[in-house]
Design a protein around this motif. Structure first.
Motif, PDB file in Angstrom:
ATOM      1  N   MET A   1       1.038  -0.985   0.019  1.00  0.00           N
ATOM      2  CA  MET A   1      -0.163  -0.324   0.007  1.00  0.00           C
ATOM      3  C   MET A   1       0.682   1.540  -0.446  1.00  0.00           C
ATOM      4  O   MET A   1       1.873   1.194   0.581  1.00  0.00           O
TER       5      MET A   1
ATOM      6  N   GLU B   1       8.528  -6.654  -1.378  1.00  0.00           N
ATOM      7  CA  GLU B   1       8.907  -7.775  -0.426  1.00  0.00           C
ATOM      8  C   GLU B   1       9.961  -7.939  -0.196  1.00  0.00           C
ATOM      9  O   GLU B   1      10.946  -7.520  -0.829  1.00  0.00           O
TER      10      GLU B   1
ATOM     11  N   SER C   1       4.040  -5.247   8.580  1.00  0.00           N
ATOM     12  CA  SER C   1       4.335  -4.509   6.594  1.00  0.00           C
ATOM     13  C   SER C   1       3.186  -3.892   6.511  1.00  0.00           C
ATOM     14  O   SER C   1       2.188  -3.188   7.149  1.00  0.00           O
TER      15      SER C   1
ATOM     16  N   GLY D   1       1.737  -3.626   3.575  1.00  0.00           N
ATOM     17  CA  GLY D   1       1.106  -3.946   2.368  1.00  0.00           C
ATOM     18  C   GLY D   1       2.119  -3.558   1.255  1.00  0.00           C
ATOM     19  O   GLY D   1       2.144  -2.290   0.444  1.00  0.00           O
ATOM     20  N   ASP D   2       2.895  -4.928   0.688  1.00  0.00           N
ATOM     21  CA  ASP D   2       3.584  -4.329  -0.557  1.00  0.00           C
ATOM     22  C   ASP D   2       4.016  -4.489  -1.612  1.00  0.00           C
ATOM     23  O   ASP D   2       2.267  -4.889  -1.947  1.00  0.00           O
ATOM     24  N   GLU D   3       4.072  -3.272  -3.099  1.00  0.00           N
ATOM     25  CA  GLU D   3       3.755  -3.001  -4.019  1.00  0.00           C
ATOM     26  C   GLU D   3       4.610  -3.325  -4.786  1.00  0.00           C
ATOM     27  O   GLU D   3       5.876  -4.075  -4.180  1.00  0.00           O
TER      28      GLU D   3
END
Length: 240
Positions: free
Chosen positions: A1, A82, A127, A129-131
């Motif tokens: 995110m 990630e 986290s 929310g990975d992009e």
């Protein structure tokens, strides 16, 4: 995110060419990353003081597509990607009127303050929310061509104004330091940098600065403290 902050550029963020200087671009980016932790109620200072760990920048590649000027409104987006093993990637985009004017990808390590040991990403439960990682033209990893010759172009002592609470030169100070050792900084615009941080430069250290010149406005610069390399950099420029 993605996390976004809006800034109005200060006149004092700009240089003699009335453009935000390279370290200023990096500071806007890192400030936004820090604020993402703050907004999540887990500020970096608290993580260090209570959990005994801190993030260390390992590599960063920055592309500056257009100059940024005083009093412009900019929106800085940052996001995590990630994590793998001991590597924590983070990206940024700076937008002005909806257009990307600068962007960057970076790799961080998380270290235990007590003994400098590395922390695996799986052992740091947080986290955003990975992009997906950005694909930049400026390489995050680079190799110095073997046919280039480095020459010593000066020395730089790490002053109190350079350091953060770790008593080492803050990584945001490096781009401007490198610009000081370009052949004609007043008529040179930096449009890309790739920085590989090898060893921290401590308060009071005097660094030897070495430079090699490649084609098409590309310079390779490294700093040394004694026999140890502190920083290796690829700097892409254009004449103004």
């Amino acid at each position: 995110m993605k996390y976004v902050e809006k800034y109005n550029v200060r006149w004092h963020d700009t240089d003699a060419n009335r453009e935000v200087h390279p370290s200023g671009v990096l500071m806007f980016m890192q400030e936004t990353g820090n604020r993402q932790f703050e907004a999540a109620d887990r500020p970096l200072d608290k993580i260090r003081d209570e959990e005994g760990v801190g993030f260390i920048l390992s590599r960063i590649a920055i592309e500056m597509k257009e100059p940024i000027h005083a009093y412009e409104d900019i929106f800085v987006e940052t996001f995590t990607c990630e994590s793998r093993g001991y590597t924590f990637p983070r990206g940024w985009e700076i937008k002005r009127r909806g257009k990307v004017v600068a962007r960057a990808m970076s790799q961080w390590a998380l270290v235990r303050v007590a003994d400098k040991s590395l922390v695996r990403s799986g052992d740091f439960p947080m986290s955003f929310g990975d992009e997906p990682e950005l694909q930049l033209e400026m390489p995050l990893r680079f190799r110095v061509p073997s046919d280039l010759t480095f020459e010593t172009v000066g020395h730089r002592t790490i002053a109190f104004s350079d350091i953060d609470y770790n008593m080492h030169m803050n990584n945001t100070k490096y781009p401007d330091m490198l610009c000081d050792f370009l052949p004609d900084p007043a008529h040179t615009r930096v449009i890309g940098v790739s920085l590989a941080y090898r060893k921290e430069a401590a308060y009071g250290d005097t660094l030897t600065v070495e430079r090699a010149v490649a084609d098409d406005g590309v310079f390779y610069i490294r700093t040394r403290h004694g026999e140890e390399t502190c920083l290796e950099a690829m700097v892409k420029t254009q004449k103004i």
